[in-house]
Design a protein around this motif. Structure first.
Motif, short mmCIF file in Angstrom:
data_model
loop_
_atom_site.label_atom_id
_atom_site.label_comp_id
_atom_site.label_asym_id
_atom_site.label_seq_id
_atom_site.Cartn_x
_atom_site.Cartn_y
_atom_site.Cartn_z
N LEU A 10 -35.88 -44.97 7.19
CA LEU A 10 -34.65 -45.56 7.71
C LEU A 10 -34.98 -46.92 8.32
O LEU A 10 -35.74 -47.00 9.27
N LEU A 11 -34.44 -47.96 7.71
CA LEU A 11 -34.70 -49.33 8.14
C LEU A 11 -33.40 -49.98 8.59
O LEU A 11 -32.32 -49.60 8.13
N SER A 12 -33.51 -50.97 9.45
CA SER A 12 -32.35 -51.80 9.74
C SER A 12 -32.78 -53.26 9.60
O SER A 12 -33.92 -53.61 9.88
N HIS A 13 -31.85 -54.06 9.11
CA HIS A 13 -32.10 -55.48 8.88
C HIS A 13 -31.05 -56.30 9.63
O HIS A 13 -29.88 -55.92 9.67
N TYR A 14 -31.49 -57.39 10.20
CA TYR A 14 -30.58 -58.28 10.91
C TYR A 14 -30.97 -59.71 10.59
O TYR A 14 -32.14 -60.03 10.51
N ARG B 239 -18.66 -62.09 11.35
CA ARG B 239 -19.81 -62.04 12.26
C ARG B 239 -21.00 -61.35 11.59
O ARG B 239 -20.83 -60.40 10.83
N ARG B 240 -22.18 -61.84 11.92
CA ARG B 240 -23.39 -61.17 11.42
C ARG B 240 -23.49 -59.80 12.05
O ARG B 240 -23.00 -59.56 13.14
N ARG B 241 -24.13 -58.91 11.35
CA ARG B 241 -24.25 -57.54 11.83
C ARG B 241 -25.52 -56.91 11.29
O ARG B 241 -26.13 -57.43 10.38
N ARG B 242 -25.86 -55.79 11.83
CA ARG B 242 -27.05 -55.05 11.39
C ARG B 242 -26.69 -54.24 10.15
O ARG B 242 -25.62 -53.68 10.04
#
Length: 146
Positions: free
Chosen positions: A32-36, A46-49
């Motif tokens: 499980l990865l998150s990118h920002y 708006r930018r988001r994760r």
């Protein structure tokens, strides 16, 4: 230049130029990865994760093609710490279905919401009170950036 550092047990962070990627602990067998900050930015959105779940089969069969499921409200979709109600655990549910042979294991791409959630999600309704220009911009963002 890249730099790794543990944020807390089970969480890794990797900086590459401007993109931030974190790996989160999960009860599922995959990653499980998150990118920002990976996107170029869409005016009015708006930018988001972005959260990405890679099933174990993805690592086991790197040349195989996998279906992809895109989810909104991404911060609540997985078994992440701090998710509302402990999260919807979509990654765990789909893993169980794949183990039973009912589905091919999909990659999950979960798009976090922003403070403009309602405006961004109301762009494609024909209802006069349920339309906002931010919705079309958000839809373009999902299609072109994510």
């Amino acid at each position: 230049m890249s730099r790794r550092g543990a944020l807390r047990p089970g969480v890794q962070c990797l900086w590459k130029s401007y993109m931030i990627t974190q790996e989160w602990a999960t009860s599922a067998s995959g990653r499980l990865l998150s990118h920002y900050h990976f996107e170029s930015g869409t005016p009015g959105v708006r930018r988001r994760r972005i959260y990405v779940y890679l099933p174990q089969a993805y690592a086991d069969h790197p040349k195989r093609r996998f279906p992809v499921l895109y989810l909104l409200d991404g911060q609540n979709t997985m078994d992440l710490p701090g998710s509302v109600g402990g999260g919807w655990k979509v990654n765990l549910a789909l893993e169980r279905l794949a183990e039973k042979g009912l589905i091919d294991p999909p990659l999950l791409v979960a798009i976090g919401n922003s403070g403009m959630r309602l405006r961004e999600y109301m762009g494609w309704s024909d209802e006069p009170d349920h339309h906002h220009p931010s919705g079309e911009k958000h839809c373009d963002y999902v299609v072109s950036q994510v």
